[in-house]
Structure formats: structure tokens, C-alpha cells
Design a protein around this motif. Structure first.
Motif, PDB file in Angstrom:
ATOM      1  N   UNK A   1     -23.410 118.590  36.430  1.00  0.00           N
ATOM      2  CA  UNK A   1     -24.387 117.513  36.579  1.00  0.00           C
ATOM      3  C   UNK A   1     -25.773 118.058  36.907  1.00  0.00           C
ATOM      4  N   UNK A   2     -25.826 119.112  37.695  1.00  0.00           N
ATOM      5  CA  UNK A   2     -27.121 119.747  37.981  1.00  0.00           C
ATOM      6  C   UNK A   2     -27.692 120.349  36.694  1.00  0.00           C
ATOM      7  N   UNK A   3     -26.824 120.990  35.913  1.00  0.00           N
ATOM      8  CA  UNK A   3     -27.241 121.633  34.667  1.00  0.00           C
ATOM      9  C   UNK A   3     -27.810 120.618  33.678  1.00  0.00           C
ATOM     10  N   UNK A   4     -27.335 119.383  33.746  1.00  0.00           N
ATOM     11  CA  UNK A   4     -27.833 118.356  32.837  1.00  0.00           C
ATOM     12  C   UNK A   4     -29.273 117.964  33.157  1.00  0.00           C
ATOM     13  N   UNK A   5     -29.729 118.277  34.378  1.00  0.00           N
ATOM     14  CA  UNK A   5     -31.075 117.885  34.810  1.00  0.00           C
ATOM     15  C   UNK A   5     -32.015 119.074  34.995  1.00  0.00           C
ATOM     16  N   UNK A   6     -31.454 120.202  35.437  1.00  0.00           N
ATOM     17  CA  UNK A   6     -32.265 121.382  35.726  1.00  0.00           C
ATOM     18  C   UNK A   6     -31.906 122.476  34.725  1.00  0.00           C
ATOM     19  N   UNK A   7     -32.908 123.026  34.053  1.00  0.00           N
ATOM     20  CA  UNK A   7     -32.663 124.005  32.993  1.00  0.00           C
ATOM     21  C   UNK A   7     -32.958 125.438  33.418  1.00  0.00           C
TER      22      UNK A   7
ATOM     23  N   UNK B   1     -34.764 110.217  42.887  1.00  0.00           N
ATOM     24  CA  UNK B   1     -33.533 110.560  43.600  1.00  0.00           C
ATOM     25  C   UNK B   1     -33.606 111.987  44.149  1.00  0.00           C
ATOM     26  N   UNK B   2     -34.155 112.898  43.396  1.00  0.00           N
ATOM     27  CA  UNK B   2     -34.326 114.258  43.892  1.00  0.00           C
ATOM     28  C   UNK B   2     -35.255 114.282  45.102  1.00  0.00           C
ATOM     29  N   UNK B   3     -36.307 113.489  45.054  1.00  0.00           N
ATOM     30  CA  UNK B   3     -37.234 113.437  46.185  1.00  0.00           C
ATOM     31  C   UNK B   3     -36.541 112.915  47.439  1.00  0.00           C
ATOM     32  N   UNK B   4     -35.623 111.983  47.256  1.00  0.00           N
ATOM     33  CA  UNK B   4     -34.852 111.457  48.392  1.00  0.00           C
ATOM     34  C   UNK B   4     -34.061 112.577  49.072  1.00  0.00           C
ATOM     35  N   UNK B   5     -33.385 113.391  48.291  1.00  0.00           N
ATOM     36  CA  UNK B   5     -32.594 114.480  48.862  1.00  0.00           C
ATOM     37  C   UNK B   5     -33.484 115.607  49.398  1.00  0.00           C
TER      38      UNK B   5
ATOM     39  N   UNK C   1     -29.125 118.407  43.601  1.00  0.00           N
ATOM     40  CA  UNK C   1     -29.021 119.846  43.388  1.00  0.00           C
ATOM     41  C   UNK C   1     -30.167 120.417  42.593  1.00  0.00           C
ATOM     42  N   UNK C   2     -30.365 121.716  42.760  1.00  0.00           N
ATOM     43  CA  UNK C   2     -31.336 122.478  41.979  1.00  0.00           C
ATOM     44  C   UNK C   2     -30.648 123.731  41.456  1.00  0.00           C
TER      45      UNK C   2
ATOM     46  N   UNK D   1     -25.750 132.020  33.715  1.00  0.00           N
ATOM     47  CA  UNK D   1     -24.963 133.066  34.366  1.00  0.00           C
ATOM     48  C   UNK D   1     -25.630 133.536  35.655  1.00  0.00           C
ATOM     49  N   UNK D   2     -26.943 133.484  35.708  1.00  0.00           N
ATOM     50  CA  UNK D   2     -27.694 134.014  36.843  1.00  0.00           C
ATOM     51  C   UNK D   2     -28.181 132.916  37.789  1.00  0.00           C
ATOM     52  N   UNK D   3     -27.678 131.710  37.619  1.00  0.00           N
ATOM     53  CA  UNK D   3     -28.164 130.584  38.407  1.00  0.00           C
ATOM     54  C   UNK D   3     -27.046 129.949  39.233  1.00  0.00           C
ATOM     55  N   UNK D   4     -27.416 129.449  40.389  1.00  0.00           N
ATOM     56  CA  UNK D   4     -26.491 128.753  41.268  1.00  0.00           C
ATOM     57  C   UNK D   4     -26.928 127.302  41.419  1.00  0.00           C
ATOM     58  N   UNK D   5     -25.965 126.410  41.486  1.00  0.00           N
ATOM     59  CA  UNK D   5     -26.247 125.002  41.754  1.00  0.00           C
ATOM     60  C   UNK D   5     -26.274 124.819  43.263  1.00  0.00           C
ATOM     61  N   UNK D   6     -27.447 124.573  43.800  1.00  0.00           N
ATOM     62  CA  UNK D   6     -27.641 124.507  45.249  1.00  0.00           C
ATOM     63  C   UNK D   6     -27.904 123.071  45.686  1.00  0.00           C
TER      64      UNK D   6
END
Length: 286
Positions: free
Chosen positions: A173-179, A269-273, A215-216, A190-195
């Protein structure tokens, strides 16, 4: 609590006397209210702040009330730990001491303490040893509750547990929003983490734990800085660097500390978190 840094000196004042001197071993971090508190502090929130401190008990505790002639002129006008008569203040749990007051308290407690406060003796500090363990215990207990929750089926249980590590459905779900990583611009998954912006352990609902907008995508070093509260982001995308962060280390990790950096816009929604992250994760300093 959020202004404490490793190596800070902590005076323990209990029952009118200075019973111990401590050295902070960690930055502040979230932690559940200890079970050993019992009925004490029932009005406090279930989740609060913790700082790991190594204390050394004094064999002959000093009584500030006996020395107010020298201490009273050094008391701050606001957030003083003592009244003018030497009694403690009930509403003050932890407060920063002016150096002059700390120095005089240390002088009254003995030369070793005075040397420590003046920086003539190097404090033995631990590399934040308590922080990861306490958080791991907390998250393990939350995981146990999920695993034993009869209202959840096995698939949902595993999905929630995977989300704690930034894997599975949450990562998708994070990948669908953050590239790419907002800071380094690395775009290979491969080099990214969903935080999580609002940490998994702090989420009120399982929906928050799995929300992709909570997430980011970040490279491991940036994920570390974000997770531990050394950096955050304003609603408009402006990078925020904690005042307690080590600037040289951040620069080497690809985070500019001597110039402004805007990482782009966020959804509502991201700003809320992210607001939760700035309020409860980002480390502060006065």
C-alpha cells in the motif's frame, strides 16, 4: 523528557534529599506506564515518555533545605524544582536546571559530582542500550495480543505482524503511493523500507497499522533517522531536523543540515500521520 540527551546529568530529589546522581543513557522514547507503578499515576496516560538513566546512590544524601542561603538566589523564576524554603514542588516532575544551580548542588554533594557537572570528569554513557529493548518488549506484547485475539483470522494476524516490519500488505500500500525515498531519491524497491509515520505500536486501530498513507518509502539510513525521531517533515514537505541530531552524521547520510530541503507534497491523510510523528516521535531540545 523530550529534551534530554545521552550524557545529561540528572539529580534525583526524593523526600527532601538528593538521593542519587544519574547520567542519561538514551534520548527520550515512548513506553507504556510500568506495571510496577501499581495504583500510582493512574491519571497518567497509558503511553508516556521514558529516558534510560544510570543512577549512583549517594551514601549521605544532601538536604537542600539546609543550604537555601546559597541555593535560593540561584533558583530560576519559572519551573523551579524547589521552593524558596527548600521544599520540592509537587507539580514539577522533571525540569532543566540553570548551570549555576546545578553547580552549587553538585558542590554541596561533593567534589566528584562537581567535577562531573563541570565536565572535568568524563561520564560513562551507554549507546542507548535500554531504548531498543524496552520498545521490543512493548511491541512483542502487542504482537502477542494480536496472535491471541479470537476475533482475527490467521491471515489478518500475519498481515498485522508483517506490517510491524514494514512488509506484506502495508508495504504494498505504501508502494502504491510512494515511488522513491523522499530524501535520497533512491527508487529501487530493493533498497527501500516502508516506514510508519505513526509507529505501529502507537496505532489505535489495525486499519491505521495497514494504512498506506501512514507510511513513507525510505532508504535504510533515512528510515533509521525518521524512526528514531532525528528527522521529520512539515505538512508542506519541508524537512525538519531534530536539534539533538548530530549534524555531521546526518550530512554523511545524505541529509543536508545547513540548507533547506523540501521533499514534496503530502496528502491530507499523510499530513495527519506526520503531525503525530512531529508531536510524539521527533526529538526536541530547548
Amino acid at each position: 523528557m523530550r529534551e534530554v540527551s545521552p550524557g545529561d546529568i540528572v539529580f534525583s530529589f526524593v523526600a527532601t534529599r538528593m538521593h542519587a546522581i544519574g547520567i542519561a543513557q538514551s534520548f527520550c522514547y515512548e513506553c507504556p506506564r510500568p506495571d510496577e507503578f501499581g495504583a500510582i499515576g493512574q491519571q497518567w496516560d497509558e503511553i508516556g515518555w521514558r529516558v534510560d538513566v544510570r543512577f549512583k546512590t549517594e551514601r549521605h544524601p544532601m538536604r537542600p533545605k539546609d543550604h537555601m542561603a546559597t541555593l535560593a538566589p540561584r533558583l530560576p523564576d519559572r519551573y523551579s524544582p524547589l521552593q524558596q524554603n527548600g521544599n520540592g514542588l509537587q507539580q514539577v516532575y522533571l525540569t532543566e536546571l540553570p548551570f549555576e544551580l546545578a553547580e552549587e548542588l553538585a558542590r554541596l554533594m561533593g567534589r566528584p559530582i562537581l567535577d562531573l557537572v563541570r565536565g572535568h570528569r568524563v561520564a560513562e554513557t551507554l549507546p542507548e542500550t535500554g531504548s531498543p529493548n524496552a520498545i521490543a518488549i512493548w511491541e512483542a506484547e502487542l504482537t502477542r495480543r494480536i496472535e491471541t485475539d479470537p476475533s482475527l483470522d490467521n491471515t489478518v494476524r500475519q498481515t498485522l505482524i508483517n506490517a510491524r516490519r514494514g512488509q506484506g500488505l502495508f508495504r504494498e500500500r505504501v508502494m502504491a503511493r510512494e515511488k522513491y525515498c523522499r530524501v535520497t531519491k533512491v527508487d529501487r524497491p530493493t533498497h527501500l523500507r516502508a516506514s510508519h509515520c505513526k509507529p505501529w505500536r502507537d496505532c489505535v486501530t489495525n486499519e491505521e497499522r495497514l494504512d498506506g498513507e501512514n507510511g513513507l518509502f525510505l532508504t535504510p539510513s533515512i528510515d533509521h533517522l525518521f524512526d528514531r525521531g532525528f528527522i521529520s517533515f512539515q505538512d508542506d514537505g519541508e524537512l525538519v531536523v531534530s536539534p539533538v541530531a548530530h549534524a555531521q552524521s546526518l550530512n554523511k547520510m545524505g541529509v543536508p543540515t545547513d540548507q533547506r530541503l523540501n521533499v514534496g507534497r503530502f496528502t491530507d491523510r499523510q499530513r495527519y500521520f506526520l503531525n503525530f510523528h512531529r508531536e510524539h516521535v521527533l526529538l526536541q531540545r530547548s
